[in-house]
Design a protein around this motif. Sequence first.
Motif, PDB file in Angstrom:
ATOM      1  N   ASP A   1       0.869  -1.179   0.000  1.00  0.00           N
ATOM      2  CA  ASP A   1       0.000   0.000   0.000  1.00  0.00           C
ATOM      3  C   ASP A   1       0.905   1.229   0.000  1.00  0.00           C
ATOM      4  O   ASP A   1       1.289   1.740   1.043  1.00  0.00           O
ATOM      5  CB  ASP A   1      -0.908  -0.035   1.226  1.00  0.00           C
ATOM      6  CG  ASP A   1      -1.905   1.103   1.266  1.00  0.00           C
ATOM      7  OD1 ASP A   1      -1.806   2.024   0.425  1.00  0.00           O
ATOM      8  OD2 ASP A   1      -2.776   1.073   2.148  1.00  0.00           O
ATOM      9  N   THR A   2       1.257   1.689  -1.188  1.00  0.00           N
ATOM     10  CA  THR A   2       2.234   2.765  -1.345  1.00  0.00           C
ATOM     11  C   THR A   2       1.698   4.135  -0.922  1.00  0.00           C
ATOM     12  O   THR A   2       2.481   5.055  -0.709  1.00  0.00           O
ATOM     13  CB  THR A   2       2.709   2.841  -2.805  1.00  0.00           C
ATOM     14  OG1 THR A   2       1.559   2.958  -3.649  1.00  0.00           O
ATOM     15  CG2 THR A   2       3.504   1.602  -3.186  1.00  0.00           C
ATOM     16  N   CYS A   3       0.387   4.254  -0.792  1.00  0.00           N
ATOM     17  CA  CYS A   3      -0.208   5.520  -0.344  1.00  0.00           C
ATOM     18  C   CYS A   3      -0.686   5.469   1.110  1.00  0.00           C
ATOM     19  O   CYS A   3      -1.217   6.457   1.617  1.00  0.00           O
ATOM     20  CB  CYS A   3      -1.379   5.917  -1.252  1.00  0.00           C
ATOM     21  SG  CYS A   3      -0.836   6.600  -2.829  1.00  0.00           S
ATOM     22  N   ARG A   4      -0.527   4.320   1.754  1.00  0.00           N
ATOM     23  CA  ARG A   4      -0.929   4.156   3.155  1.00  0.00           C
ATOM     24  C   ARG A   4      -2.402   4.535   3.372  1.00  0.00           C
ATOM     25  O   ARG A   4      -2.761   5.149   4.375  1.00  0.00           O
ATOM     26  CB  ARG A   4      -0.035   4.970   4.074  1.00  0.00           C
ATOM     27  CG  ARG A   4       1.429   4.566   4.027  1.00  0.00           C
ATOM     28  CD  ARG A   4       2.287   5.331   5.023  1.00  0.00           C
ATOM     29  NE  ARG A   4       1.764   5.304   6.367  1.00  0.00           N
ATOM     30  CZ  ARG A   4       1.938   4.317   7.256  1.00  0.00           C
ATOM     31  NH1 ARG A   4       2.644   3.257   6.926  1.00  0.00           N
ATOM     32  NH2 ARG A   4       1.424   4.402   8.480  1.00  0.00           N
ATOM     33  N   CYS A   5      -3.248   4.151   2.416  1.00  0.00           N
ATOM     34  CA  CYS A   5      -4.654   4.527   2.525  1.00  0.00           C
ATOM     35  C   CYS A   5      -5.560   3.351   2.889  1.00  0.00           C
ATOM     36  O   CYS A   5      -6.752   3.541   3.096  1.00  0.00           O
ATOM     37  CB  CYS A   5      -5.128   5.198   1.248  1.00  0.00           C
ATOM     38  SG  CYS A   5      -4.899   4.223  -0.214  1.00  0.00           S
TER      39      CYS A   5
ATOM     40  N   ALA B   1       4.449   7.235   2.603  1.00  0.00           N
ATOM     41  CA  ALA B   1       3.634   7.285   1.381  1.00  0.00           C
ATOM     42  C   ALA B   1       4.390   7.967   0.251  1.00  0.00           C
ATOM     43  O   ALA B   1       5.228   8.842   0.487  1.00  0.00           O
ATOM     44  CB  ALA B   1       2.335   8.025   1.658  1.00  0.00           C
TER      45      ALA B   1
ATOM     46  N   LEU C   1      -3.650  11.929  -5.521  1.00  0.00           N
ATOM     47  CA  LEU C   1      -4.334  10.733  -6.017  1.00  0.00           C
ATOM     48  C   LEU C   1      -5.575  10.429  -5.182  1.00  0.00           C
ATOM     49  O   LEU C   1      -6.663  10.203  -5.729  1.00  0.00           O
ATOM     50  CB  LEU C   1      -3.387   9.527  -6.003  1.00  0.00           C
ATOM     51  CG  LEU C   1      -4.017   8.206  -6.415  1.00  0.00           C
ATOM     52  CD1 LEU C   1      -4.382   8.209  -7.892  1.00  0.00           C
ATOM     53  CD2 LEU C   1      -3.074   7.051  -6.117  1.00  0.00           C
ATOM     54  N   ILE C   2      -5.435  10.490  -3.874  1.00  0.00           N
ATOM     55  CA  ILE C   2      -6.563  10.210  -2.987  1.00  0.00           C
ATOM     56  C   ILE C   2      -7.658  11.260  -3.174  1.00  0.00           C
ATOM     57  O   ILE C   2      -8.845  10.928  -3.236  1.00  0.00           O
ATOM     58  CB  ILE C   2      -6.107  10.144  -1.507  1.00  0.00           C
ATOM     59  CG1 ILE C   2      -5.050   9.049  -1.316  1.00  0.00           C
ATOM     60  CG2 ILE C   2      -7.300   9.943  -0.578  1.00  0.00           C
ATOM     61  CD1 ILE C   2      -5.472   7.670  -1.753  1.00  0.00           C
TER      62      ILE C   2
ATOM     63  N   THR D   1      -4.695   1.081  -4.907  1.00  0.00           N
ATOM     64  CA  THR D   1      -4.873   2.274  -5.736  1.00  0.00           C
ATOM     65  C   THR D   1      -4.184   2.036  -7.076  1.00  0.00           C
ATOM     66  O   THR D   1      -3.604   0.977  -7.310  1.00  0.00           O
ATOM     67  CB  THR D   1      -4.244   3.511  -5.066  1.00  0.00           C
ATOM     68  OG1 THR D   1      -2.818   3.326  -5.010  1.00  0.00           O
ATOM     69  CG2 THR D   1      -4.799   3.755  -3.674  1.00  0.00           C
TER      70      THR D   1
ATOM     71  N   THR E   1      -0.512   1.193  -6.515  1.00  0.00           N
ATOM     72  CA  THR E   1      -0.192   0.033  -5.688  1.00  0.00           C
ATOM     73  C   THR E   1       0.899  -0.778  -6.357  1.00  0.00           C
ATOM     74  O   THR E   1       0.887  -0.973  -7.569  1.00  0.00           O
ATOM     75  CB  THR E   1      -1.452  -0.835  -5.482  1.00  0.00           C
ATOM     76  OG1 THR E   1      -2.362  -0.112  -4.658  1.00  0.00           O
ATOM     77  CG2 THR E   1      -1.135  -2.166  -4.843  1.00  0.00           C
TER      78      THR E   1
ATOM     79  N   CYS F   1       0.642  10.834  -3.521  1.00  0.00           N
ATOM     80  CA  CYS F   1      -0.542  10.174  -2.959  1.00  0.00           C
ATOM     81  C   CYS F   1      -1.660  11.123  -2.512  1.00  0.00           C
ATOM     82  O   CYS F   1      -2.831  10.826  -2.763  1.00  0.00           O
ATOM     83  CB  CYS F   1      -0.138   9.252  -1.828  1.00  0.00           C
ATOM     84  SG  CYS F   1       0.693   7.765  -2.436  1.00  0.00           S
TER      85      CYS F   1
END
Length: 162
Positions: A39-43, A146, A153-154, A47, A50, A150
């Motif tokens: 989880d490269t965005c830690r969300c 992250a 993106l989120i 995504t 990912t 990100c």
Amino acid sequence: MAPKLLLFLALSLLPLLSTADVVESTGNPFRLKGRVYCDTCRCGFETSVTKYLAGAKVRVECRDRKSLNLRYTMEAVTDASGTYEMEVKTDHGDQKCECTLVSSPDPECAKPNIGRDRATVILTRNNGMRYDARYANAMGFMKTTALAGCPELIRSYFAEDA
């Protein structure tokens, strides 16, 4: 009297005929398949950025539903696409089976994402599922920090269309 006896015999044999196919099919192994990601965005979910992890270790464990004693375990390693496959040779009836993360090859993405660190799998044919393929939900590790893009993106995931 004879027609009633024939009807009784037919109804008595019906359950045996319906389970004959299940008994025969239990000789086929299950093909359990799933993916492991970072989880490269830690969300908390996958995504568009990912990263799927090659070389991650996963384990499937089946436990007795009442005592929770371990009845079966097997490990696998993910391929270049982050996919793992296992051949489970036995039916696990009423056991509770789960795939879990064991380890990540990436030290920057080695902390299991709580809630996405395990996946329940059904490894029995006693539920009407006739096919040998079983798929586990994707499981993920959290990146330590992250990626830079990100937040944008989120935000784009939650932007309303005009």
